[in-house]
Design a protein around this motif. Structure first.
Motif, short mmCIF file in Angstrom:
data_model
loop_
_atom_site.label_atom_id
_atom_site.label_comp_id
_atom_site.label_asym_id
_atom_site.label_seq_id
_atom_site.Cartn_x
_atom_site.Cartn_y
_atom_site.Cartn_z
N ILE A 73 0.84 -1.20 0.00
CA ILE A 73 0.00 0.00 0.00
C ILE A 73 0.87 1.24 0.00
O ILE A 73 0.60 2.20 -0.72
N GLN A 74 1.93 1.23 0.78
CA GLN A 74 2.83 2.38 0.82
C GLN A 74 3.46 2.62 -0.55
O GLN A 74 3.52 3.76 -1.00
N SER A 75 3.94 1.60 -1.19
CA SER A 75 4.56 1.79 -2.50
C SER A 75 3.51 2.26 -3.52
O SER A 75 3.83 3.03 -4.43
N TRP A 76 2.27 1.83 -3.35
CA TRP A 76 1.20 2.28 -4.25
C TRP A 76 0.97 3.77 -4.07
O TRP A 76 0.81 4.50 -5.03
N TRP A 77 0.98 4.23 -2.81
CA TRP A 77 0.77 5.66 -2.55
C TRP A 77 1.94 6.49 -3.07
O TRP A 77 1.75 7.61 -3.54
N TYR A 78 3.13 5.97 -3.00
CA TYR A 78 4.28 6.68 -3.56
C TYR A 78 4.13 6.85 -5.06
O TYR A 78 4.45 7.90 -5.61
N ALA A 79 3.64 5.83 -5.73
CA ALA A 79 3.44 5.92 -7.18
C ALA A 79 2.37 6.96 -7.51
O ALA A 79 2.54 7.75 -8.44
N VAL A 80 1.30 6.98 -6.75
CA VAL A 80 0.24 7.96 -6.99
C VAL A 80 0.77 9.37 -6.75
O VAL A 80 0.50 10.29 -7.54
N ALA A 81 1.53 9.56 -5.68
CA ALA A 81 2.09 10.88 -5.38
C ALA A 81 3.04 11.33 -6.50
O ALA A 81 3.03 12.51 -6.89
N ALA A 82 3.84 10.42 -7.03
CA ALA A 82 4.75 10.78 -8.11
C ALA A 82 3.99 11.21 -9.36
O ALA A 82 4.36 12.17 -10.04
N VAL A 83 2.90 10.52 -9.67
CA VAL A 83 2.09 10.88 -10.84
C VAL A 83 1.45 12.26 -10.65
O VAL A 83 1.43 13.08 -11.58
N VAL A 84 0.95 12.53 -9.44
CA VAL A 84 0.31 13.83 -9.17
C VAL A 84 1.33 14.96 -9.29
O VAL A 84 1.05 15.99 -9.91
N VAL A 85 2.51 14.77 -8.74
CA VAL A 85 3.55 15.81 -8.82
C VAL A 85 3.96 16.05 -10.26
O VAL A 85 4.12 17.20 -10.70
N THR A 86 4.12 14.98 -11.03
CA THR A 86 4.49 15.13 -12.44
C THR A 86 3.39 15.85 -13.22
O THR A 86 3.67 16.74 -14.02
N ALA A 87 2.13 15.48 -12.99
CA ALA A 87 1.02 16.14 -13.68
C ALA A 87 0.95 17.61 -13.31
O ALA A 87 0.71 18.48 -14.17
N PHE A 88 1.19 17.93 -12.04
CA PHE A 88 1.18 19.32 -11.60
C PHE A 88 2.29 20.11 -12.29
O PHE A 88 2.08 21.23 -12.75
N GLY A 89 3.48 19.52 -12.40
CA GLY A 89 4.60 20.19 -13.06
C GLY A 89 4.33 20.45 -14.53
O GLY A 89 4.60 21.55 -15.04
N VAL A 90 3.79 19.46 -15.23
CA VAL A 90 3.48 19.64 -16.65
C VAL A 90 2.39 20.69 -16.83
O VAL A 90 2.47 21.55 -17.71
N GLY A 91 1.36 20.64 -15.98
CA GLY A 91 0.28 21.63 -16.08
C GLY A 91 0.77 23.03 -15.79
O GLY A 91 0.39 23.99 -16.48
N ALA A 92 1.63 23.19 -14.79
CA ALA A 92 2.16 24.51 -14.46
C ALA A 92 2.99 25.06 -15.62
O ALA A 92 2.91 26.24 -15.95
N PHE A 93 3.76 24.20 -16.25
CA PHE A 93 4.57 24.64 -17.40
C PHE A 93 3.66 25.06 -18.56
O PHE A 93 3.89 26.08 -19.20
N TYR A 94 2.63 24.28 -18.81
CA TYR A 94 1.74 24.57 -19.93
C TYR A 94 0.99 25.89 -19.71
O TYR A 94 0.88 26.71 -20.61
N PHE A 95 0.47 26.07 -18.50
CA PHE A 95 -0.33 27.27 -18.23
C PHE A 95 0.52 28.51 -17.97
O PHE A 95 0.01 29.62 -17.97
N SER A 96 1.81 28.35 -17.75
CA SER A 96 2.66 29.52 -17.53
C SER A 96 3.07 30.16 -18.86
O SER A 96 3.57 31.29 -18.85
N GLN A 97 2.89 29.47 -19.96
CA GLN A 97 3.20 30.03 -21.27
C GLN A 97 2.19 31.14 -21.58
O GLN A 97 0.99 30.96 -21.41
N PRO A 98 2.67 32.30 -22.02
CA PRO A 98 1.73 33.41 -22.29
C PRO A 98 0.81 33.09 -23.48
O PRO A 98 1.25 32.58 -24.51
N GLN A 99 -0.46 33.40 -23.30
CA GLN A 99 -1.46 33.21 -24.36
C GLN A 99 -1.88 34.60 -24.84
O GLN A 99 -2.67 35.28 -24.19
N TYR A 100 -1.32 35.06 -25.95
CA TYR A 100 -1.59 36.40 -26.47
C TYR A 100 -2.72 36.37 -27.48
O TYR A 100 -2.85 35.43 -28.26
N THR A 101 -3.50 37.46 -27.48
CA THR A 101 -4.54 37.61 -28.50
C THR A 101 -3.88 38.15 -29.77
O THR A 101 -2.70 38.53 -29.77
#
Length: 145
Positions: A71-99
């Motif tokens: 169970i502990q190793s399962w939670w570590y895997a879930v936490a790693a996926v969440v952190v990676t998804a957060f990092g990718v999302g932050a990078f994507y949304f930090s790019q300026p979107q100009y009109t």
């Protein structure tokens, strides 16, 4: 049994080069009561192997809770996926979107910046030439005095 053969088997045994069948021959030889005098020093060693084989433990062995570790190793895997998804999302949304209007304004700004740099370079060249005029004035004043 031949002493020469036993001596060779003992040498190979202590070097770790004997097969299971050869080790069985040595165990049988040393477990008998007819052991040569020169080999009596090895008899307790081989007899202890036979005694150790018969030993049994009455103590209960606990292996712990293996499911908890999974169970502990399962939670570590879930936490790693969440952190990676957060990092990718932050990078994507930090790019300026100009009109379209903002992009045109940025392009005009870059062009005007280039024009100002060209004007500045030409002004600096003219200023350098004015220093020669200043030197000419001082030389002229010295000559006509």
């Amino acid at each position: 049994m031949e002493l020469g053969k036993i001596n060779k088997l003992l040498a190979a045994y202590f070097e770790g080069n004997t097969s299971l069948a050869e080790e069985k021959v040595l165990k049988n030889y040393f477990n008998n009561q007819t052991v040569a005098e020169e080999h009596r020093q090895y008899q307790p060693l081989f007899m202890s192997f036979e005694a150790a084989k018969e030993e049994r433990s009455s103590r209960a062995i606990s292996l712990g809770n293996a499911k908890k570790k999974n169970i502990q190793s399962w939670w570590y895997a879930v936490a790693a996926v969440v952190v990676t998804a957060f990092g990718v999302g932050a990078f994507y949304f930090s790019q300026p979107q100009y009109t379209q209007e903002e992009r045109e304004a940025l392009a005009a700004f870059e062009k005007s910046k280039e024009a100002m740099m060209l004007l500045s370079e030409n002004l600096n060249k003219g200023t350098e030439r004015l220093t020669f005029v200043g030197q000419f004035e001082t030389s002229k004043d010295k000559i006509f005095e």
